[in-house]
Scaffold this active site. Structure first.
Site, PDB file in Angstrom:
ATOM      1  N   ASP A   1       0.801  -1.218   0.000  1.00 25.94           N
ATOM      2  CA  ASP A   1       0.000   0.000   0.000  1.00 25.94           C
ATOM      3  C   ASP A   1       0.834   1.268   0.000  1.00 25.94           C
ATOM      4  OD1 ASP A   1      -2.695  -0.555  -0.080  1.00 25.94           O
ATOM      5  OD2 ASP A   1      -2.839  -0.998   2.051  1.00 25.94           O
TER       6      ASP A   1
HETATM    7  C1  BGC Z   1       0.305   1.325   6.291  1.00 23.53           C
HETATM    8  C2  BGC Z   1      -0.040   0.126   5.463  1.00 23.53           C
HETATM    9  C3  BGC Z   1      -1.519   0.031   5.274  1.00 23.53           C
HETATM   10  C4  BGC Z   1      -2.062   1.368   4.751  1.00 23.53           C
HETATM   11  C5  BGC Z   1      -3.545   1.359   4.561  1.00 23.53           C
HETATM   12  C6  BGC Z   1      -0.333   2.557   5.731  1.00 23.53           C
HETATM   13  O1  BGC Z   1      -0.081   3.642   6.566  1.00 23.53           O
HETATM   14  O2  BGC Z   1       1.706   1.473   6.337  1.00 23.53           O
HETATM   15  O3  BGC Z   1       0.459  -1.039   6.078  1.00 23.53           O
HETATM   16  O4  BGC Z   1      -1.803  -0.983   4.372  1.00 23.53           O
HETATM   17  O5  BGC Z   1      -1.712   2.396   5.620  1.00 23.53           O
HETATM   18  O6  BGC Z   1      -4.231   1.393   5.723  1.00 23.53           O
HETATM   19  C1  NOJ Z   2      -1.818  -3.600   5.473  1.00 23.59           C
HETATM   20  C2  NOJ Z   2      -2.992  -3.643   4.563  1.00 23.59           C
HETATM   21  O1  NOJ Z   2      -4.142  -4.027   5.281  1.00 23.59           O
HETATM   22  C3  NOJ Z   2      -2.769  -4.591   3.410  1.00 23.59           C
HETATM   23  O2  NOJ Z   2      -3.850  -4.552   2.528  1.00 23.59           O
HETATM   24  C4  NOJ Z   2      -1.477  -4.266   2.709  1.00 23.59           C
HETATM   25  O3  NOJ Z   2      -1.290  -5.220   1.697  1.00 23.59           O
HETATM   26  C5  NOJ Z   2      -0.317  -4.288   3.679  1.00 23.59           C
HETATM   27  N1  NOJ Z   2      -0.585  -3.391   4.770  1.00 23.59           N
HETATM   28  C6  NOJ Z   2       0.994  -3.900   3.025  1.00 23.59           C
HETATM   29  O4  NOJ Z   2       1.036  -2.556   2.686  1.00 23.59           O
END
Ligand code: BGC
Ligand code: NOJ
Length: 808
Positions: free
Chosen positions: A483
């Site tokens: 993400d």
């Molecule tokens: C986090 C991710 C997460 C994303 C969406 C980001 O701040 O680092 O792990 O998937 O937010 O919630």
């Molecule tokens: C947490 C999110 O819930 C997931 O969808 C994502 O793939 C991982 N972070 C990695 O960014």
């Protein structure tokens, strides 16, 4: 250092000191009503939606941490203490918290008075049940006062934290005998209320927070408890709570049980009132009748235990290592159910007001729970698929209460659609239920525009093909699985969301990871297409996958490992050419899982590069070197200090991809060693470093570039649970359902030599014994004593038992 121990027979983790390195929590509830409860009784509960229907208040970021929950206070002749240690923190002669499967028992003893508090949400019940068992272990008779307290949340948890000008004037309660009712906003549009009741006469109550605590007092010093008397306050506006006072006499050796119920009730819209202004309490009475006695509580607990025994019986292993067994048989599937129920909504790291149910998250979670609750998995698939757009893309999230796509975040994460193929494939392999593919499912929740589920998969698959970039690799969109790899975002405004800002065309940045995922999902998709008789589509998909393999080989290979991406400018990322971010874990894992480069030797090279450059004592870091500054063209990934989260943290979600990839190369020792580094039961001995619960995975362990290397964050709600389960149960232990049979193809480390695995699948039971002589050869199987040539055990008729012997 440990702060407790596993009790495998009871399926509990037993915490023996309240001063753990962090609140260690558990979840209560299995259906609609859920609670978070820490080992010192902090936490909160909600009905279905942690944001919209929250019953009790909780303060994140609090000082001290985790103050606020449902507490019992004892005033024993002026000596005030709490059996859960918090919030009073009076020294206990004994403390124990047993976190079990959907229940928690916290026991405190002080000066010969023992208080055991059981918390659970019974099956079929929208309520927490608390049983307080008091025993006088001393010599004299005691007269003590027991106080309960729960602080109500004004339903919408976000509004509750932000809109005081209104909210401080809306609270309303009713008190009826030993039952306290919370009915804020019930006078207008709500037709639900909460109750907190006890099965005994009370000698007092308070429902106004200030009266009970005192305006300037904290949780540790409620005025009413210190004085030994509630003042029967009836809240009007301000802050509604429910506190009971019960006076208890205990002869030496005497034990008394009290049963409290904290529940959620609904009335039909046209039957809200019993009399003008008086709520219709009929549903509450029905609820309370079910928990009048301690025996009823015992029965409900027995039922809950049976529920879990049944669920967990579907895959059990005895491997000779209790740490493996307790992960595989108990805690990993248990965590998978938590991710199924709560998704990423409410934990001690997710506030329950933010994220709905994630499209990619739900589909991946399913891989870990589909064998436990296939019926519910089916429903989840259909709900999730209904948020897909007609062009095959998908809302990134949906809200659990409305099941509608979340407009705030929208779409554009180009990996999302493919995860639907992965989950449907897993569901069909588990159940054999092809009929799901023929279900009519709306697009974007619009009943006027629908297609079969297979049509949804087809659009998902083709969405990738319709969105290829300059090298023929899939366009990344806002981000792929990572993400934080925001290649079209270029954000210079503080606070702007990296998830939703997309200010570049999006037609250049490409993801090798999505390419790997695409190739990985293709065989499942093709098999489903063939099963449906869509041979032409199957053929087209086969060609598309082969082409993608070709493209990855030509444009996605860096020489020693797979590239990660091409950025907006068409520059490589995850390449030796880069100064930082030279090698990433995700494409190594997924491309090898997909079988890319097995023959050419790329696969082995890629995994050897992972071992050489990304492996550390605490797990595999996400990339190396970490980003030491903010990169406008990479986005959120470079916002974290080196070693945390996506910036080279140990993301426990993608470590299992490398484990599974290693099993494709037959390297069981490597796969298992990677797993042991992050599996919580194996980290129990370093709890003071790891800090979070030793019974569930955390999303992240700080990587080697971080000062707090080895420290975990974000436990419980993470795709980590499902993928590690898949790695250990399906690929290392090697038992997994395929379309035409149960694959039994272990890839074991030398240290596991004799194993027994029982798998119930499609109604038949497979009793598998494995002798691992460590020769590294392909396993040889006997079914009911007869040798077979492959590792595929054909499905047996439901009700039958099959003996499978494996020698390897
Ligand atoms: C986090 C991710 C997460 C994303 C969406 C980001 O701040 O680092 O792990 O998937 O937010 O919630
Ligand atoms: C947490 C999110 O819930 C997931 O969808 C994502 O793939 C991982 N972070 C990695 O960014």
């Amino acid at each position: 250092m440990r702060f407790g121990h596993f009790d495998d027979d009871a399926r509990e983790y037993v915490i023996t000191t309240p001063e753990t390195p962090y609140p260690w929590i558990n979840y209560l509830g299995t259906e609609k009503f859920f609670s978070l409860i820490s080992h010192t009784a902090g936490g909160y509960c909600f009905y279905l939606d942690a944001r919209m229907r929250r019953l009790t208040r909780y303060r994140y970021n609090n000082v001290p941490t985790d103050a606020g929950g449902r507490y019992f206070y004892i005033n024993d002749g002026g000596d005030v203490w709490t059996p859960s240690w918090m919030p009073v923190k009076a020294e206990l002669d004994r403390f124990e918290c047993r976190h079990g499967l959907s229940y928690t028992v916290i026991t405190g003893e002080r000066n010969g008075l023992l208080a055991e508090t059981l918390y659970f949400v019974p099956l079929g019940t929208d309520a927490e049940v608390h049983r307080v068992r008091l025993r006088n272990n001393g010599n004299g008779t005691r007269s003590l006062k027991l106080f309960s307290v729960a602080e109500f949340n004004l339903w919408n948890a976000w509004d509750d934290q932000t809109n005081y000008q209104r909210n401080l004037s809306v609270a309303e309660v009713e008190v009826d005998g030993s039952a306290i009712y919370h009915k804020s906003e019930y006078r207008e549009r709500r037709n639900h209320y909460a109750v907190y009741a006890v099965n005994a006469p009370i000698s007092g109550f308070d429902t106004d927070r200030e009266t009970f605590f005192g305006l300037f007092n904290g949780w540790h010093e409620p005025q009413a408890v210190l004085k030994g008397a509630c003042r029967n306050s009836v809240a009007s506006g301000w802050y509604p709570i429910a506190a009971h006072q019960i006076d208890v006499e205990l002869a030496p050796g005497e034990e008394k049980d009290l049963v409290f119920v904290l529940g959620y009730l609904e009335n039909p819209k046209d039957d809200k009132w019993e009399a003008p202004g008086v709520i219709n309490k009929a549903p509450a009475q029905t609820l309370l009748e079910r928990f009048r006695t301690s025996e009823q509580v015992d029965e409900a607990m027995a039922e809950l235990r049976r529920y879990w025994t049944d669920l967990l019986s579907r895959y059990t292993a005895q491997t000779g290592d209790p740490r493996v067994d307790r992960m595989v048989n108990i805690w990993n599937p248990y965590q998978c159910m938590a991710t199924f129920n709560i998704c990423r909504s409410a934990s001690y790291f997710e506030t329950g007001v933010g994220r709905g149910v994630g499209f990619r998250d739900s589909n991946q979670d399913l891989l870990g729970f589909v064998h436990l609750v296939p019926e519910r998995a089916r429903k989840r698939i259909l709900d999730v698929a209904a948020t897909q757009f007609p062009d095959g893309s998908a809302y990134h999230q949906y809200q659990p209460l409305t099941k509608r796509g979340n407009n705030d975040i929208g779409s554009g994460f180009n990996d999302d659609p493919l995860w639907l193929i992965e989950s449907v494939d897993a569901y069909v392999r588990e159940t054999g239920d092809l009929s799901i593919l023929e279900e009519e499912v709306p697009f974007d929740n619009n009943p006027d525009h629908s297609g079969t589920l297979f049509e949804h998969l087809k659009r998902a698959f083709h969405h990738v093909l319709n969105n290829l970039g300059p090298h023929g690799l899939p366009l990344i969109g806002r981000a792929d699985w990572n993400d934080c790899l925001n290649l079209n975002c270029f954000s210079e405004t503080p606070g702007e969301s990296f998830q939703t800002t997309e200010n570049r065309t999006g037609r250049t940045a490409e993801s090798v990871f999505i390419a790997g995922l695409f190739v990985h999902s293709a065989p499942g998709y093709i098999a489903l297409a063939e099963a449906m008789g869509f041979d032409k589509e199957a053929e087209a998909a086969r060609r598309a996958a082969a082409e993608m393999v070709q493209t990855v080989t030509e444009h996605g290979w860096d020489g020693e490992w797979f590239l990660r991406a091409y950025d907006y400018f068409g520059n490589k990322l995850g390449s030796e050419e880069n100064q930082e971010g030279q090698i990433f874990i995700e494409p190594q894992g997924f491309c090898v899982m997909a079988g890319i480069g097995l023959e050419e030797g790329f696969a082995q090279k890629a995994l050897d590069s992972v071992a050489a450059r990304l492996d550390t004592d605490h797990g595999i870091v996400l990339h190396q070197p970490p980003f030491s500054r903010y990169y406008l063209e990479y986005g959120e990934i470079s916002t974290y200090p080196p070693g945390y989260k996506e910036n080279a943290g140990i993301f426990c979600h993608n470590n299992p991809w490398v484990m599974i990839a290693e099993t494709r190369l037959g390297r069981g020792d490597r796969a298992f060693n990677y797993w042991k580094k992050i599996a919580p039961a194996f980290r129990e001995d370093i709890s003071e470093v790891h800090r979070l619960e030793p019974y569930v995975y955390a999303q992240m362990i700080a990587g080697k570039d971080a000062p707090l290397n080895g420290e975990a964050k974000n436990s419980w709600l993470s795709g980590t649970a499902a993928w590690n389960y898949v790695a250990i149960a399906h690929h290392i232990l090697g038992v997994r359902p395929e379309l035409d049979g149960l694959r039994v193809d272990p890839c074991l480390p030398g240290e596991l030599t004799k194993l027994k695995i029982t798998r119930i699948c499609r109604g038949a039971e497979y009793r598998i014994t494995i002798k691992n002589k460590g020769t590294g050869e392909i396993p040889h199987l006997k079914i009911d004593g007869k040798s077979i040539e492959s590792t595929l055990v054909p499905y047996a008729t439901p009700g039958s038992t099959v003996a499978v012997e494996v020698e390897m």
